[in-house]
Design an enzyme around this catalytic site. Sequence first.
Site, PDB file in Angstrom:
ATOM      1  N   LYS A  88       0.827  -1.219   0.000  1.00 24.98           N
ATOM      2  CA  LYS A  88       0.000   0.000   0.000  1.00 24.98           C
ATOM      3  C   LYS A  88       0.855   1.261   0.000  1.00 24.98           C
ATOM      4  CE  LYS A  88      -0.775   0.287   5.005  1.00 24.98           C
ATOM      5  NZ  LYS A  88      -1.783   0.373   6.072  1.00 24.98           N
ATOM      6  N   ASP A  89       2.183   1.149   0.282  1.00 26.89           N
ATOM      7  CA  ASP A  89       3.088   2.301   0.226  1.00 26.89           C
ATOM      8  C   ASP A  89       3.633   2.542  -1.178  1.00 26.89           C
ATOM      9  OD1 ASP A  89       2.856   2.736   2.965  1.00 26.89           O
ATOM     10  OD2 ASP A  89       4.638   1.553   3.455  1.00 26.89           O
ATOM     11  N   ARG A 136      -7.631   8.031   3.792  1.00 27.60           N
ATOM     12  CA  ARG A 136      -8.747   7.118   3.518  1.00 27.60           C
ATOM     13  C   ARG A 136      -9.487   6.778   4.805  1.00 27.60           C
ATOM     14  NH1 ARG A 136      -9.101   2.037   4.855  1.00 27.60           N
ATOM     15  NH2 ARG A 136      -6.885   2.060   5.352  1.00 27.60           N
ATOM     16  N   ARG A 137      -8.741   6.421   5.854  1.00 29.02           N
ATOM     17  CA  ARG A 137      -9.389   6.125   7.131  1.00 29.02           C
ATOM     18  C   ARG A 137     -10.091   7.367   7.675  1.00 29.02           C
ATOM     19  NH1 ARG A 137      -3.999   3.316   8.771  1.00 29.02           N
ATOM     20  NH2 ARG A 137      -4.317   1.221   7.957  1.00 29.02           N
ATOM     21  N   ARG A 154       2.017  10.274  13.295  1.00 29.81           N
ATOM     22  CA  ARG A 154       3.127   9.674  12.568  1.00 29.81           C
ATOM     23  C   ARG A 154       3.858   8.720  13.499  1.00 29.81           C
ATOM     24  NH1 ARG A 154       5.741  12.047   8.482  1.00 29.81           N
ATOM     25  NH2 ARG A 154       6.556   9.932   8.336  1.00 29.81           N
ATOM     26  N   ASN A 156       6.192   4.749  13.990  1.00 26.92           N
ATOM     27  CA  ASN A 156       6.026   3.327  13.711  1.00 26.92           C
ATOM     28  C   ASN A 156       4.762   2.804  14.396  1.00 26.92           C
ATOM     29  OD1 ASN A 156       6.688   2.875  16.447  1.00 26.92           O
ATOM     30  ND2 ASN A 156       8.856   2.604  15.976  1.00 26.92           N
ATOM     31  N   VAL A 157       4.444   1.539  14.175  1.00 26.56           N
ATOM     32  CA  VAL A 157       3.186   0.977  14.677  1.00 26.56           C
ATOM     33  C   VAL A 157       3.074   1.071  16.199  1.00 26.56           C
ATOM     34  CG1 VAL A 157       1.799  -1.131  14.847  1.00 26.56           C
ATOM     35  CG2 VAL A 157       2.826  -0.493  12.660  1.00 26.56           C
ATOM     36  N   THR A 159       4.470   3.098  18.284  1.00 22.81           N
ATOM     37  CA  THR A 159       4.348   4.518  18.654  1.00 22.81           C
ATOM     38  C   THR A 159       2.924   5.008  18.454  1.00 22.81           C
ATOM     39  OG1 THR A 159       6.658   5.002  18.131  1.00 22.81           O
ATOM     40  CG2 THR A 159       5.136   6.858  18.128  1.00 22.81           C
ATOM     41  N   ARG A 160       2.302   4.611  17.346  1.00 27.38           N
ATOM     42  CA  ARG A 160       0.934   5.058  17.066  1.00 27.38           C
ATOM     43  C   ARG A 160      -0.066   4.385  18.002  1.00 27.38           C
ATOM     44  NH1 ARG A 160       0.231   4.104  10.921  1.00 27.38           N
ATOM     45  NH2 ARG A 160       2.192   2.980  11.033  1.00 27.38           N
ATOM     46  N   CYS A 258      -1.062   7.259  -3.044  1.00 31.02           N
ATOM     47  CA  CYS A 258      -1.138   6.493  -1.792  1.00 31.02           C
ATOM     48  C   CYS A 258      -1.940   7.220  -0.726  1.00 31.02           C
ATOM     49  CB  CYS A 258       0.269   6.205  -1.271  1.00 31.02           C
ATOM     50  SG  CYS A 258       1.270   5.178  -2.362  1.00 31.02           S
TER      51      CYS A 258
END
Length: 314
Positions: A88-89, A136-137, A154, A156-157, A159-160, A258
């Site tokens: 998706k990137d 999109r989300r 923003r 990494n996973v 962190t979010r 994207c």
Amino acid sequence: MSQPTLTLGTRGSELALTQTRMVTEALQAAHTQLNVVRQIIQTSGDKRQDLRFSEFNVVAHVDKGIFIKELEIALENSEIDAAVHSLKDVPSDLATGFVIAAVLPRAAIEDVLITREACTLETLPQGARVGTSSVRRAAQLKWLRPDVEIVEIRGNVPTRVKKVLGDQPLDAVLLAAAGLMRLGLMEGDRILIEGQTLSALTLDPVTFLPAAGQGAIAIECRSGDEVSIQAVRALNDAETEARVTVEREFLRLLGAGCQTPVGAHTWVNGDQMTMAVRVFNEADLSVAPVELEATGPVSDPKALAAELAKQVLG
């Protein structure tokens, strides 16, 4: 005789390294004599965590492919033989001189709503602050719940995920199920992180459409490098390839990038493939999205994409 070597380029995030490890293991299983080495390359998207995605073109002079540009430069210069990406990137209009040589079997395609206490999109508090890095989300959530406040996040996973913890936590964050699962953070309807348990609601992909290519790992090569292409082609999953081809071709025909608010959901039944799309007005997200669905043969995904794109474009 020396052992053949294939160098994989990857970003340095924990998720990227996990996905590259998956590719390495699959390559070594398919080619027992192949020596696979890894080279970590920092991309524009990794270097500039301070920028919103919408700012990259103006500030960093990167208008698309912010998580793959430097990997493609390394490919072009023959510093690596293949690059591992979250599909998706990868822009739908791949740059000249490169090819997606293989896609691995697709993981979960869904998005996940992460909260401190269990709730649904409908039961989120009025005016809830929800973090996401995806337009999109954000567009789909605002369409379903106009009262919520979208906060761009923003990192990494992990962190979010942790944005729902701390002194000024968000009410929820939205992330892809595939990344959460690959990192071992998600178990059923729970997220386990730093000794804390959070609620994880997997959203129905029919109601909350995923991104094109979500859940798929792609391996990119130089278009003329037949040795590397053939080596990684052994990992290709035909059904995943058909599904992501129609999704990405639809985006390409729309001229979408994207970060364009488009959802796409595909499924296969025998020799037929169906795709449902939800296309938002990028200039005015308050406008109701265009929602369409069509079915065609798995063997001709681009024709199915063209049929849907023609309906959207009129």
